[in-house]
Design a protein around this motif. Structure first.
Motif, PDB file in Angstrom:
ATOM      1  N   HIS A 240      46.957 -55.534 -42.526  1.00  0.00           N
ATOM      2  CA  HIS A 240      47.792 -55.352 -43.719  1.00  0.00           C
ATOM      3  C   HIS A 240      47.844 -53.903 -44.213  1.00  0.00           C
ATOM      4  O   HIS A 240      47.880 -53.647 -45.413  1.00  0.00           O
TER       5      HIS A 240
ATOM      6  N   PRO B  63      34.796 -67.714 -53.658  1.00  0.00           N
ATOM      7  CA  PRO B  63      35.811 -67.011 -54.469  1.00  0.00           C
ATOM      8  C   PRO B  63      35.307 -65.737 -55.070  1.00  0.00           C
ATOM      9  O   PRO B  63      34.188 -65.463 -55.202  1.00  0.00           O
TER      10      PRO B  63
ATOM     11  N   TYR C  62      44.957 -66.103 -38.493  1.00  0.00           N
ATOM     12  CA  TYR C  62      46.354 -66.406 -38.798  1.00  0.00           C
ATOM     13  C   TYR C  62      47.279 -65.407 -38.120  1.00  0.00           C
ATOM     14  O   TYR C  62      46.897 -64.274 -37.831  1.00  0.00           O
TER      15      TYR C  62
ATOM     16  N   PRO D 222      50.993 -65.094 -44.352  1.00  0.00           N
ATOM     17  CA  PRO D 222      50.259 -64.352 -45.392  1.00  0.00           C
ATOM     18  C   PRO D 222      48.749 -64.533 -45.233  1.00  0.00           C
ATOM     19  O   PRO D 222      48.281 -65.487 -44.613  1.00  0.00           O
ATOM     20  N   ARG D 223      48.011 -63.605 -45.806  1.00  0.00           N
ATOM     21  CA  ARG D 223      46.550 -63.708 -45.799  1.00  0.00           C
ATOM     22  C   ARG D 223      46.150 -64.964 -46.557  1.00  0.00           C
ATOM     23  O   ARG D 223      46.597 -65.178 -47.689  1.00  0.00           O
ATOM     24  N   PRO D 224      45.307 -65.816 -45.966  1.00  0.00           N
ATOM     25  CA  PRO D 224      44.883 -67.042 -46.657  1.00  0.00           C
ATOM     26  C   PRO D 224      44.039 -66.734 -47.893  1.00  0.00           C
ATOM     27  O   PRO D 224      43.335 -65.729 -47.946  1.00  0.00           O
ATOM     28  N   ASP D 225      44.133 -67.622 -48.850  1.00  0.00           N
ATOM     29  CA  ASP D 225      43.287 -67.535 -50.034  1.00  0.00           C
ATOM     30  C   ASP D 225      41.837 -67.762 -49.579  1.00  0.00           C
ATOM     31  O   ASP D 225      41.554 -68.665 -48.797  1.00  0.00           O
ATOM     32  N   ILE D 226      40.924 -66.944 -50.049  1.00  0.00           N
ATOM     33  CA  ILE D 226      39.529 -67.023 -49.607  1.00  0.00           C
ATOM     34  C   ILE D 226      38.936 -68.395 -49.883  1.00  0.00           C
ATOM     35  O   ILE D 226      38.233 -68.933 -49.053  1.00  0.00           O
ATOM     36  N   ALA D 227      39.252 -68.999 -51.023  1.00  0.00           N
ATOM     37  CA  ALA D 227      38.728 -70.332 -51.351  1.00  0.00           C
ATOM     38  C   ALA D 227      39.225 -71.360 -50.340  1.00  0.00           C
ATOM     39  O   ALA D 227      38.478 -72.236 -49.905  1.00  0.00           O
ATOM     40  N   GLN D 228      40.491 -71.234 -49.899  1.00  0.00           N
ATOM     41  CA  GLN D 228      41.038 -72.151 -48.903  1.00  0.00           C
ATOM     42  C   GLN D 228      40.451 -71.898 -47.534  1.00  0.00           C
ATOM     43  O   GLN D 228      40.353 -72.787 -46.713  1.00  0.00           O
ATOM     44  N   ALA D 229      40.064 -70.659 -47.262  1.00  0.00           N
ATOM     45  CA  ALA D 229      39.552 -70.290 -45.946  1.00  0.00           C
ATOM     46  C   ALA D 229      38.094 -70.676 -45.758  1.00  0.00           C
ATOM     47  O   ALA D 229      37.540 -70.515 -44.693  1.00  0.00           O
TER      48      ALA D 229
END
Length: 98
Positions: free
Chosen positions: A24, A98, A82, A87-94
């Motif tokens: 990015h 957090p 990815y 887009p870069r995944p949300d850290i909580a989802q990954a």
């Protein structure tokens, strides 16, 4: 060793991949107008965070495609992989904190 999941080929050992640096990082809009200092900053200066970090990797012995990996620089845990057009995944989802 890291187990990195290529978005096209699935999980593979890190020896199949080539590291490509920070993900990015936008290319300058008018590179011909940059000063030497600005060009050097673009080429050489990168973030070095402690924790989640987005990196570019290439599956050299597989599909030979570039993709991004979100990796924790403290634990070396791969949090997500990815494609470049995602887009870069949300850290909580990954799976990270957090």
């Amino acid at each position: 060793m890291l187990l990195i999941s290529c978005p096209w080929c699935g999980p593979r050992d890190e020896t199949e991949y080539h590291y490509g640096g920070q993900a990015h990082v936008p290319y300058p809009k008018n590179p011909a107008e940059l000063t030497d200092e600005e060009w050097a900053a673009y080429v050489f200066y990168r973030d070095n965070p402690k924790g989640p970090f987005a990196e570019r990797w290439m599956h050299g012995t597989g599909c030979r495609r570039w993709f991004n990996v979100l990796r924790d620089t403290v634990s070396y845990e791969v949090l997500a992989a990815y494609r470049l057009d995602e887009p870069r995944p949300d850290i909580a989802q990954a799976g990270g904190n957090p």
